[in-house]
Design an enzyme around this catalytic site. Structure first.
Site, PDB file in Angstrom:
ATOM      1  N   ARG A 155      10.227  10.975  -4.219  1.00  0.00           N
ATOM      2  CA  ARG A 155       8.955  11.176  -3.513  1.00  0.00           C
ATOM      3  C   ARG A 155       8.967  10.296  -2.276  1.00  0.00           C
ATOM      4  NH1 ARG A 155       4.922   8.776  -6.640  1.00  0.00           N
ATOM      5  NH2 ARG A 155       4.778   7.191  -5.030  1.00  0.00           N
ATOM      6  N   GLU A 167       7.948   4.464   2.366  1.00  0.00           N
ATOM      7  CA  GLU A 167       9.131   4.238   1.524  1.00  0.00           C
ATOM      8  C   GLU A 167       9.521   5.562   0.884  1.00  0.00           C
ATOM      9  OE1 GLU A 167       8.262   1.705  -1.830  1.00  0.00           O
ATOM     10  OE2 GLU A 167       6.576   2.932  -2.480  1.00  0.00           O
ATOM     11  N   ASN A 214      10.787   6.845  -2.954  1.00  0.00           N
ATOM     12  CA  ASN A 214      10.940   6.444  -4.355  1.00  0.00           C
ATOM     13  C   ASN A 214      12.016   7.317  -4.980  1.00  0.00           C
ATOM     14  OD1 ASN A 214       8.331   4.697  -4.719  1.00  0.00           O
ATOM     15  ND2 ASN A 214       7.692   6.547  -3.657  1.00  0.00           N
ATOM     16  N   SER A 260       6.243   9.085  -9.731  1.00  0.00           N
ATOM     17  CA  SER A 260       5.237   9.556 -10.701  1.00  0.00           C
ATOM     18  C   SER A 260       4.111  10.356 -10.062  1.00  0.00           C
ATOM     19  CB  SER A 260       4.670   8.361 -11.469  1.00  0.00           C
ATOM     20  OG  SER A 260       4.117   7.442 -10.558  1.00  0.00           O
ATOM     21  N   LYS A 319      14.590  -1.157  -0.405  1.00  0.00           N
ATOM     22  CA  LYS A 319      13.998  -1.428   0.921  1.00  0.00           C
ATOM     23  C   LYS A 319      15.074  -1.812   1.933  1.00  0.00           C
ATOM     24  CE  LYS A 319       9.781  -1.109  -0.831  1.00  0.00           C
ATOM     25  NZ  LYS A 319      10.168  -0.546  -2.118  1.00  0.00           N
ATOM     26  N   LYS A 342       8.354  -7.163   2.722  1.00  0.00           N
ATOM     27  CA  LYS A 342       8.621  -6.376   1.515  1.00  0.00           C
ATOM     28  C   LYS A 342       9.846  -6.896   0.765  1.00  0.00           C
ATOM     29  CE  LYS A 342       6.698  -1.893   2.809  1.00  0.00           C
ATOM     30  NZ  LYS A 342       6.931  -0.452   2.717  1.00  0.00           N
ATOM     31  N   GLU A 374       9.978  -2.043  -6.780  1.00  0.00           N
ATOM     32  CA  GLU A 374       9.192  -0.812  -6.914  1.00  0.00           C
ATOM     33  C   GLU A 374       7.994  -1.105  -7.799  1.00  0.00           C
ATOM     34  OE1 GLU A 374       9.942   1.733  -5.098  1.00  0.00           O
ATOM     35  OE2 GLU A 374      11.706   0.657  -4.412  1.00  0.00           O
ATOM     36  N   GLY A 375       7.045  -0.140  -7.829  1.00  0.00           N
ATOM     37  CA  GLY A 375       5.943  -0.245  -8.780  1.00  0.00           C
ATOM     38  C   GLY A 375       4.646  -0.750  -8.178  1.00  0.00           C
ATOM     39  N   ARG A 425      -2.833   9.781  -2.316  1.00  0.00           N
ATOM     40  CA  ARG A 425      -3.495   8.656  -2.985  1.00  0.00           C
ATOM     41  C   ARG A 425      -4.325   7.921  -1.943  1.00  0.00           C
ATOM     42  NH1 ARG A 425       1.641   5.704  -4.916  1.00  0.00           N
ATOM     43  NH2 ARG A 425       2.227   6.540  -2.889  1.00  0.00           N
TER      44      ARG A 425
END
Length: 474
Positions: free
Chosen positions: A125, A144, A146, A151, A305, A364, A368-369, A450
């Site tokens: 994604r 970024e 993923n 998800s 990254k 950064k 992740e997350g 989002r």
């Protein structure tokens, strides 16, 4: 951009009634999370946080994000196959970042032994924000990509009905019809299905590597259910289970509880806290097998990254995608400013610029997350602490994207209904399958919007900051 739902956001009583209707519809549609109190049980569940209204997104930028997704799929795949590029790019990072170093060690081990899998599956994604130009016009800039456990493809397919419902309640049927249908979980399952077919064993399973406490289970179940409808069985296991009951035969085929595994789909394994010594051993076992990993370890490293920052250097895209100038131009148009913090003049310069204008940068780490990035005063303190240390090589600096804020209501269990100023992040889901050197599938399969209140600098839905949304194209 138009201001959105301005007049509708004025009437508090109407907003509260709409919110009640929206929440009931979300529950009916399956926009669900397990609760914080009981993350391992579905006995009591709640709705996943979402916006009361869909947020306005310029159609041209939505189309651009979709159009460049197949290019990003090809780029990630090219990086994952280029051992020299990965080694050179991550050489400084792995000296200082233990997590990336452990992943890289497994990668080196697998390369040395010889990669057993012949089919490769990418479910990723790519996330963007809309940068405000000096003239006020919005531009698409990548935040970024993923490459592991991308998800919300399942829940994103359930939210359009909720926003259509809200607009229909307001007798805005024309507007309701403009909300795009979206079913990423179906497309993600198509990718897994294609990989499973190419593996070529009718009784083999899909192994989903799951966390013990998984609030976002319904998102994952959406993909499992799509696979089951195609008569492909999924088993959910933790790394610990793999370590105890997983094995390889002499051809390095993977068996779990005695059943052959065709595809391993990771929904765990992207953060240091998710690995014990036992879990690292399990990950190595999976990587050594000829099962199709989604992602394999090289593709996980391609999503770091540091790799993102190196890809923005002049000439790097041309080296990875030779003879494809149009592809390179489409990709580069989405890049924000990205800066290396490796020891030396270039890194020193980047730190000096960030300390002089901290509001224009984000620091950064290789994580992740969500919830890991540093902004403003926190970033300044970190840079002051890191600037003379080699540890700085485990971070990158990025230009801070400044979208145009807008009003919306973020609906969360237990929170009052109020209008807040928000910004959005658009994700496009990509799927590709490669057999040997041939790409047999490369497509985009849906989107995720989002939205979060502007006071929250960092973090996604899973991190508890952003909420689910839908683009309203304008």
């Amino acid at each position: 951009m138009a201001t959105g739902w301005g007049s509708l956001l004025q009437d508090e009583q109407q907003l509260e009634e709409l919110a009640r209707q929206a929440v009931d519809r979300a529950l009916a549609e399956g926009v669900l999370l397990r609760t914080l109190q009981e993350p391992s049980s579905s006995d009591v569940v709640s709705y996943a946080p979402f916006t009361l209204f869909p947020s306005l997104v310029p159609s041209a930028l939505l189309e651009q994000a979709y159009a460049v997704q197949m290019d990003f799929n090809m780029l990630v795949d090219a990086v994952s196959q280029n051992a020299a590029f990965l080694e050179q790019t991550l050489s400084s990072t792995i000296k200082r970042d233990n997590f990336t170093a452990r992943l890289f060690n497994i990668y080196k081990q697998v390369l040395k032994e010889g990669i057993a899998q012949t089919v490769f599956l990418g479910l990723n994604r790519s996330d963007y924000m809309f940068q405000r130009n000096a003239d006020g016009s919005p531009v698409l800039k990548q935040i970024e990509i993923n490459t592991i456990s991308a998800s919300f493809g399942g829940l994103a397919s359930r939210t359009p009905a909720v926003h259509r419902h809200v607009l229909n309640v307001l007798s805005k049927t024309k507007e309701a019809a403009k909300i795009l249908s979206n079913n990423p979980s179906k497309g993600l399952a198509q990718g897994i299905t294609k990989a499973w077919e190419l593996y070529g064993s009718a009784n083999a399973l899909v192994l989903l590597i799951a966390q013990e406490k998984e609030r976002n289970i319904f998102d994952q179940r959406a993909i499992e259910n799509e696979l089951l409808a195609r008569n492909i069985h999924v088993i959910r296991r933790r790394f610990e289970d793999v370590s105890e009951k997983g094995s390889l035969d002499q051809d390095r085929r993977l068996f779990m509880d005695g059943q052959e595994v065709a595809v391993v789909y990771f929904r765990d394994g992207y953060m240091p806290s998710q690995y014990s010594v036992q879990n690292w051993e399990a990950r190595l076992l999976l990587e050594r097998s000829c099962a199709i990993k989604c992602p394999d370890i090289a593709t996980q490293l391609a999503g770091t990254k540091k790799v993102q920052q190196e890809l923005s250097r002049m000439g790097v895209l041309e080296m990875l995608l030779p003879g494809q100038p149009e592809t390179v131009a489409r990709l580069r148009a989405t890049f924000a400013g990205l800066y290396s913090l490796d020891m030396g003049e270039e890194g020193d310069q980047a730190i000096t610029e960030a300390l002089a204008a901290p509001s224009q940068f984000v620091l950064k780490p290789q994580r992740e997350g969500g919830g890991n990035n540093l902004y403003g005063e926190e970033m300044v303190q970190a840079l002051e602490h890191l600037k003379d240390s080699e540890e700085r090589a485990s971070y990158i600096l990025m230009e801070k994207i400044e979208p145009e804020p807008f009003g919306n209501c973020l609906l969360r269990p237990g929170s009052p209904v109020r209008v807040v100023q928000c910004i959005s992040e658009l994700g496009i889901f990509g799927v590709y399958v490669r057999q040997g050197k041939t790409l047999v599938m490369n497509k985009h399969v849906g989107h995720l919007l989002r939205t979060k209140a502007i006071e929250h600098a960092d973090g996604g839905v899973a991190a508890g900051v952003a909420v689910l949304d839908n683009p309203y194209p304008v």
